[in-house]
Design a protein around this motif. Structure first.
Motif, PDB file in Angstrom:
ATOM      1  N   GLN A   1      78.721  99.169   2.451  1.00 39.19           N
ATOM      2  CA  GLN A   1      78.340  97.976   3.195  1.00 39.19           C
ATOM      3  C   GLN A   1      77.910  98.267   4.637  1.00 39.19           C
ATOM      4  OE1 GLN A   1      81.923  95.515   2.335  1.00 39.19           O
ATOM      5  NE2 GLN A   1      80.496  94.044   1.455  1.00 39.19           N
ATOM      6  N   THR A   2      77.835  99.531   5.004  1.00 40.56           N
ATOM      7  CA  THR A   2      77.422  99.852   6.375  1.00 40.56           C
ATOM      8  C   THR A   2      75.926 100.108   6.488  1.00 40.56           C
ATOM      9  OG1 THR A   2      77.737 102.251   6.165  1.00 40.56           O
ATOM     10  CG2 THR A   2      79.667 100.924   6.777  1.00 40.56           C
ATOM     11  N   GLY A   3      75.237 100.294   5.369  1.00 43.57           N
ATOM     12  CA  GLY A   3      73.856 100.756   5.393  1.00 43.57           C
ATOM     13  C   GLY A   3      72.913  99.922   6.232  1.00 43.57           C
ATOM     14  N   ALA A   4      72.923  98.609   6.034  1.00 44.66           N
ATOM     15  CA  ALA A   4      71.948  97.759   6.716  1.00 44.66           C
ATOM     16  C   ALA A   4      72.155  97.755   8.227  1.00 44.66           C
ATOM     17  CB  ALA A   4      72.014  96.341   6.162  1.00 44.66           C
ATOM     18  N   LEU A   5      73.398  97.602   8.665  1.00 44.80           N
ATOM     19  CA  LEU A   5      73.613  97.536  10.123  1.00 44.80           C
ATOM     20  C   LEU A   5      73.397  98.895  10.780  1.00 44.80           C
ATOM     21  CD1 LEU A   5      76.628  98.658  11.281  1.00 44.80           C
ATOM     22  CD2 LEU A   5      77.409  96.743   9.927  1.00 44.80           C
ATOM     23  N   VAL A   6      73.761  99.973  10.073  1.00 48.56           N
ATOM     24  CA  VAL A   6      73.530 101.306  10.621  1.00 48.56           C
ATOM     25  C   VAL A   6      72.032 101.581  10.721  1.00 48.56           C
ATOM     26  CG1 VAL A   6      73.730 103.776  10.135  1.00 48.56           C
ATOM     27  CG2 VAL A   6      75.737 102.315   9.942  1.00 48.56           C
ATOM     28  N   GLY A   7      71.280 101.199   9.686  1.00 45.96           N
ATOM     29  CA  GLY A   7      69.838 101.403   9.718  1.00 45.96           C
ATOM     30  C   GLY A   7      69.177 100.621  10.827  1.00 45.96           C
ATOM     31  N   ALA A   8      69.603  99.376  11.015  1.00 52.52           N
ATOM     32  CA  ALA A   8      69.044  98.553  12.088  1.00 52.52           C
ATOM     33  C   ALA A   8      69.340  99.174  13.453  1.00 52.52           C
ATOM     34  CB  ALA A   8      69.612  97.142  12.010  1.00 52.52           C
ATOM     35  N   ALA A   9      70.582  99.604  13.645  1.00 50.81           N
ATOM     36  CA  ALA A   9      70.963 100.198  14.932  1.00 50.81           C
ATOM     37  C   ALA A   9      70.243 101.516  15.184  1.00 50.81           C
ATOM     38  CB  ALA A   9      72.475 100.402  14.979  1.00 50.81           C
ATOM     39  N   ARG A  10      70.159 102.360  14.158  1.00 49.43           N
ATOM     40  CA  ARG A  10      69.500 103.657  14.338  1.00 49.43           C
ATOM     41  C   ARG A  10      68.020 103.494  14.668  1.00 49.43           C
ATOM     42  NH1 ARG A  10      72.024 107.213   9.334  1.00 49.43           N
ATOM     43  NH2 ARG A  10      74.008 107.757  10.344  1.00 49.43           N
ATOM     44  N   SER A  11      67.404 102.448  14.139  1.00 46.22           N
ATOM     45  CA  SER A  11      65.993 102.212  14.451  1.00 46.22           C
ATOM     46  C   SER A  11      65.820 101.882  15.923  1.00 46.22           C
ATOM     47  CB  SER A  11      65.446 101.072  13.591  1.00 46.22           C
ATOM     48  OG  SER A  11      65.396 101.453  12.234  1.00 46.22           O
ATOM     49  N   VAL A  12      66.742 101.103  16.472  1.00 51.76           N
ATOM     50  CA  VAL A  12      66.680 100.778  17.896  1.00 51.76           C
ATOM     51  C   VAL A  12      66.968 102.021  18.731  1.00 51.76           C
ATOM     52  CG1 VAL A  12      67.666  99.349  19.730  1.00 51.76           C
ATOM     53  CG2 VAL A  12      67.266  98.369  17.458  1.00 51.76           C
ATOM     54  N   VAL A  13      67.899 102.855  18.277  1.00 52.30           N
ATOM     55  CA  VAL A  13      68.145 104.135  18.948  1.00 52.30           C
ATOM     56  C   VAL A  13      66.864 104.964  18.951  1.00 52.30           C
ATOM     57  CG1 VAL A  13      69.338 106.361  18.773  1.00 52.30           C
ATOM     58  CG2 VAL A  13      70.624 104.238  18.493  1.00 52.30           C
ATOM     59  N   GLY A  14      66.187 105.006  17.805  1.00 52.95           N
ATOM     60  CA  GLY A  14      64.940 105.754  17.715  1.00 52.95           C
ATOM     61  C   GLY A  14      63.895 105.236  18.680  1.00 52.95           C
ATOM     62  N   ASP A  15      63.796 103.912  18.788  1.00 55.53           N
ATOM     63  CA  ASP A  15      62.864 103.325  19.759  1.00 55.53           C
ATOM     64  C   ASP A  15      63.191 103.782  21.177  1.00 55.53           C
ATOM     65  OD1 ASP A  15      61.702 101.924  17.670  1.00 55.53           O
ATOM     66  OD2 ASP A  15      62.767 100.060  18.087  1.00 55.53           O
ATOM     67  N   LEU A  16      64.477 103.808  21.479  1.00 55.05           N
ATOM     68  CA  LEU A  16      64.909 104.190  22.818  1.00 55.05           C
ATOM     69  C   LEU A  16      64.580 105.651  23.109  1.00 55.05           C
ATOM     70  CD1 LEU A  16      66.438 103.699  25.452  1.00 55.05           C
ATOM     71  CD2 LEU A  16      68.570 104.151  24.229  1.00 55.05           C
ATOM     72  N   LEU A  17      64.810 106.521  22.131  1.00 51.12           N
ATOM     73  CA  LEU A  17      64.538 107.940  22.329  1.00 51.12           C
ATOM     74  C   LEU A  17      63.041 108.204  22.463  1.00 51.12           C
ATOM     75  CD1 LEU A  17      67.094 109.617  19.880  1.00 51.12           C
ATOM     76  CD2 LEU A  17      67.344 109.137  22.316  1.00 51.12           C
ATOM     77  N   GLU A  18      62.230 107.322  21.884  1.00 38.55           N
ATOM     78  CA  GLU A  18      60.787 107.467  21.997  1.00 38.55           C
ATOM     79  C   GLU A  18      60.225 106.805  23.253  1.00 38.55           C
ATOM     80  OE1 GLU A  18      59.166 105.941  18.404  1.00 38.55           O
ATOM     81  OE2 GLU A  18      60.009 107.548  17.141  1.00 38.55           O
ATOM     82  N   ALA A  19      61.043 106.006  23.933  1.00 40.52           N
ATOM     83  CA  ALA A  19      60.597 105.338  25.157  1.00 40.52           C
ATOM     84  C   ALA A  19      61.722 105.301  26.187  1.00 40.52           C
ATOM     85  CB  ALA A  19      60.098 103.937  24.837  1.00 40.52           C
TER      86      ALA A  19
END
Length: 411
Positions: free
Chosen positions: A387-405
């Motif tokens: 049950q962690t997949g969706a929230l972890v994926g959403a958070a990691r995507s925002v982390v990825g955005d941050l690391l790219e900007a």
């Protein structure tokens, strides 16, 4: 999961840019090198200069910006050899994180994910969301978010941004849920400011299956760049990864596997159609076929799911047949997906992962019947995300955005 450090190639801009643009690009380059380091590596400024192919002076200036923004920290002291000047290692700041959240039919959840993608904390709250307005659900989720925010403060963590996953079609730019049949929502605008006031970077909205696919991608072998993630809950969703990128289609709605028609004259579906996969292999459909109620009785869905597992483990025929029928239909849908998307790997999450041992035989048989030419190449995997997949994926995507900007946080 972080990948080993590789040497970054110097960028060759297609057109000249401003000095500010060049500095932003180099800031991203330096941070990407630090982020790619393995857990046992402590890269010095000299190491970063070599890997990024930037000058030591440039790296020192850029690292100063990243330190001031709180994105990286200096840690430990090591010597490259017996002699020589000691150097300071640089790592992503472990006290910076992103909040991931999920709204599902039976629960809401929130968690904190650090800049390395590690889940630091996770809270799940059972809640019947079908029939509740978006405002009511967001109020409850806002309270859960506040609990996580207080926990973060007590641990010295700073939340930089957030992501929310919902089981439906979304329009991210306007924080709108276009359609979420299993929640009973149509054209619902979400007040995400109530969930995470004044994020330092950004807040993003995701389809639940897409977010789960992004989380699963972090667990895949580096050579596995194409796969279909199938999320099974009350509804059924699909997230498609092609060439290591999430494919969402021109309007952002690709992967709606739950509404692929399996039986043209079948049951009415919550989407308004008829005979969708969801009417046969969705959680409610399996429970009803297994003789465990239709959702109108007093027993909660979780109680009925527990009864289903008990019946399966004891070999109760009606339960075993219900899951086998779901597996057969799922196999038909998978066959079509493999042919259409030209992928060979399918990863199952949610209740499909939990039911794997009873689903798989019928699913594999169905795949063999309908597509013998590709059945032997098909890889059917079980996701460990739970049950962690969706929230972890959403958070990691925002982390990825941050690391790219990272310049968003650099003055």
């Amino acid at each position: 999961m972080r990948q080993p450090v590789t040497t970054a190639r110097a960028a060759t801009p297609s057109a000249p840019g401003s000095v500010g643009d060049v500095r932003k690009a180099n800031l991203v380059r330096v941070l990407s090198v630090i982020a790619a380091a393995t857990e046992d590596q402590r890269l010095s400024r000299a190491d970063i200069a070599q890997l990024s192919q930037l000058t030591k002076a440039s790296v020192s200036s850029l690292v100063a910006d990243l330190l001031a923004a709180g994105l990286v920290i200096e840690i430990g002291v090591h010597r490259d050899g017996e002699r020589g000047r000691p150097s300071v290692g640089l790592i992503l700041n472990p006290t910076r994180c992103v909040m991931g959240m999920e709204i599902n039919v039976d629960y809401i959840a929130a968690g904190l994910v650090d800049l390395n993608g590690k889940l630091l904390a996770h809270e799940i709250l059972p809640r019947t969301n079908h029939g509740s307005t978006a405002s009511e659900v967001l109020t409850a989720l806002g309270e859960l978010s506040q609990t996580l925010q207080e926990a973060a403060r007590s641990q010295g963590l700073m939340i930089l941004g957030g992501g929310l996953a919902v089981p439906g079609l979304v329009q991210e730019d306007h924080f709108t849920v276009l359609q979420a049949p299993n929640l009973g929502w149509v054209e619902q605008n979400l007040d995400v400011a109530a969930l995470l006031p004044e994020p330092k970077t950004r807040f993003r909205l995701f389809n639940e299956a897409n977010a789960s696919a992004l989380a699963q991608q972090q667990l895949m072998d580096g050579q596995e760049r194409d796969f279909l993630f199938i999320s099974g809950e009350v509804g059924i969703g699909g997230g498609l990864i092609i060439d290591a990128e999430l494919f969402i289609g021109p309007q952002g709605h690709a992967g709606e596997l739950g509404h692929v028609v399996i039986e043209p004259d079948g049951k009415k579906c919550s989407c308004g159609g008829r005979g969708c996969l969801e009417t046969i292999a969705g959680q409610e459909a399996i429970l009803a076929t297994a003789g465990l109620g239709d959702g109108t009785d007093s027993a909660s869905r979780q109680e009925r799911i527990s009864q289903l597992y008990q019946a399966l483990q004891s070999g109760t025929e009606v339960a075993v047949n219900a899951v086998a029928e779901a597996g057969k239909s799922l196999g038909i849908a998978v066959t079509s997906a493999l042919r259409l998307y030209n992928v060979s790997t399918v990863v199952f999450g949610g209740h499909f992962a939990a039911l794997e041992q009873w689903l798989r035989p019928a699913m594999e048989s169905s795949l063999q019947d309908h597509a013998p030419s590709i059945a032997d190449q098909a890889r059917l995997l079980r996701s460990p995300l739970g049950q962690t997949g969706a929230l972890v994926g959403a958070a990691r995507s925002v982390v990825g955005d941050l690391l790219e900007a990272p310049y968003q946080l650099v003055d």
